[in-house]
Design an enzyme around this catalytic site. Structure first.
Site, mmCIF file in Angstrom:
data_model
loop_
_atom_site.group_PDB
_atom_site.id
_atom_site.type_symbol
_atom_site.label_atom_id
_atom_site.label_comp_id
_atom_site.label_asym_id
_atom_site.label_seq_id
_atom_site.Cartn_x
_atom_site.Cartn_y
_atom_site.Cartn_z
ATOM 1 C CE LYS A 67 -55.445 -72.262 32.665
ATOM 2 N NZ LYS A 67 -56.207 -71.818 33.853
ATOM 3 C CB SER A 136 -59.229 -70.509 32.367
ATOM 4 O OG SER A 136 -58.411 -70.640 33.533
ATOM 5 C CB SER A 160 -59.896 -71.692 36.262
ATOM 6 O OG SER A 160 -60.614 -70.540 35.872
#
Length: 421
Positions: A67, A136, A160
């Site tokens: 990420k 996210s 998330s």
């Protein structure tokens, strides 16, 4: 999308160890899949041109997506924000370094919402591109679901990891707080920010956690390490259930029935008032800490922040220390209630999200079923296996006592098998 085309990390490791696959080929397959698919899915913010390939180590040949809020010394790190376009850290985040030391190949940076908050990235849901993949950790979940890579790393501050995993029909595991290191990531709310893992199934994510950390987290082989009749599974009856979609409520009921059929001791359990109050404190904790952690960004890059992030940072800076301390006291009482709750049950079952992935890419979905467990620091996992009438994934969240990650993963694997039977 045919989710049977997802890459199984466990199967890849088994093939490698049996001499049926080599690390070069394993990584090449992922590079080819990314090249073919990511133009449509947009799960990656950056793909490494020549990633370091290791032939030794427990994760040799495993291509991992990171990420894009974790620092990487050899790839750009933008935190999902134009304010950091072209930014190149000098060292890796701790979790990235850990993956490299185990032999993993860092194939690229997966798309994230801005600062891992609510402003969406460009990623679409592999099951239907008109629907959000969640946030996210949108890119991490979508990359797994689309069969581009077998493993990905994300974070959860509200929901998330679990929510995008549910929306994309993959397994997302949020460990107990700080089981995985958070050093070197873009913090939003440090007392909530939790590193999590994505893979195709429970076996895969458990193996990833075990190989990354050296901890005993891989699934038990052979005879189960426990009798399901001795595991108390509680269907968590919180007020949030009233706002869940009918199909989600039905899936939760079916999950409870299938768990009982699999031999678990299943019942219902209500939400203690202290936990309901703690959930309401999440926003104050998050925003106050974001006002501190992202204050320097506000001071230097105000004109490059989205309106939703700008408002949140400013709102956090307006929260007084006394309000924050009062919220923390509610959290402390909630953690006491959580310990008592897990004296009555071993595993809680809740929805992973209010329903399937919403249509549209303007929002990332609702974390109402996740943020309490992030706040409590307890391990949680999305178990895929259900779908709505439009064939979009519906996820079931399992939660365990703090530190009982091994038990959560073992039980989740049995539940996953029951849900898919």
């Amino acid at each position: 999308m045919d989710t049977n085309r997802m890459m199984s990390l466990a199967a890849l490791v088994k093939a490698r160890d049996a001499g049926k696959a080599n690390p070069e080929l394993m990584v090449a397959l992922c590079r080819d899949a990314i090249e073919r698919k990511d133009g449509h899915i947009r799960a990656f913010a950056h793909v490494a041109e020549a990633p370091a390939l290791h032939t030794e180590g427990p994760l040799a040949g495993i291509a991992i997506g990171i990420k894009d809020i974790f620092d990487t010394f050899d790839q750009p790190t933008t935190y999902g924000s134009p304010a950091y376009e072209g930014f190149q850290p000098r060292v890796d985040a701790a979790i990235v370094d850990l993956a490299r030391r185990q032999g993993a190949t860092i194939i690229g940076k997966t798309a994230t919402t801005e600062f891992a908050f609510f402003n969406p990235a460009q990623t679409v849901n592999p099951h239907n591109p008109a629907h959000t993949p969640g946030g996210s950790s949108s890119g991490s979940a979508a990359a797994i679901a689309a069969g581009m890579i077998p493993a990905a790393i994300g974070t959860q501050t509200g929901g998330s990891v679990v929510r995008p995993a549910a929306f994309c029909g993959v397994t997302g595991y949020k460990p107990s707080y700080r089981l995985l290191p958070a050093t070197g990531m873009k913090n939003f709310a440090p007392s909530l920010d939790t590193v999590g893992l994505f893979a195709a199934g429970v076996e895969d994510v458990a193996l990833l956690a075990s190989l990354l950390t050296g901890r005993d987290l891989a699934l038990s082989t052979g005879t189960p390490s426990f009798d399901p009749a001795g595991i108390r599974v509680g269907l968590y009856r919180c007020a949030q259930l009233e706002g869940a979609d009918p199909e989600m409520r039905d899936a939760l009921a079916r999950a409870a029935d299938l768990a009982a059929n699999a031999g678990f001791d299943v019942g219902e359990i209500g939400e203690p008032e202290a936990l309901a109050q703690a959930r309401d404190a999440h926003k104050i904790i998050q925003d106050y800490e974001a006002g501190l952690a992202c204050g320097p960004d506000l001071a230097r890059h105000r004109d490059q922040l989205s309106p939703v992030l700008l408002r949140t940072i400013e709102r956090g800076q307006a929260i007084t220390p006394s309000e924050y301390d009062a919220a923390r006291r509610l959290v402390k009482r909630g953690r006491g209630a959580t310990r008592a709750l897990f004296g009555e049950v071993d595993i809680l079952l809740t929805p992973s999200a209010p329903g399937a992935a919403p249509r549209g890419l303007e929002t990332t979905g609702d974390p109402r079923f996740n943020k309490l467990w992030t706040l409590m620091g307890t391990p949680a996992i999305n178990i895929p296996g259900f779908k709505d009438n439009a064939a979009m994934p519906l996820g079931i969240q399992a939660v365990a006592r703090f530190g009982h990650d091994k038990r959560l993963l073992d039980v989740a694997a049995m539940l996953e098998s029951a849900f898919r039977s």
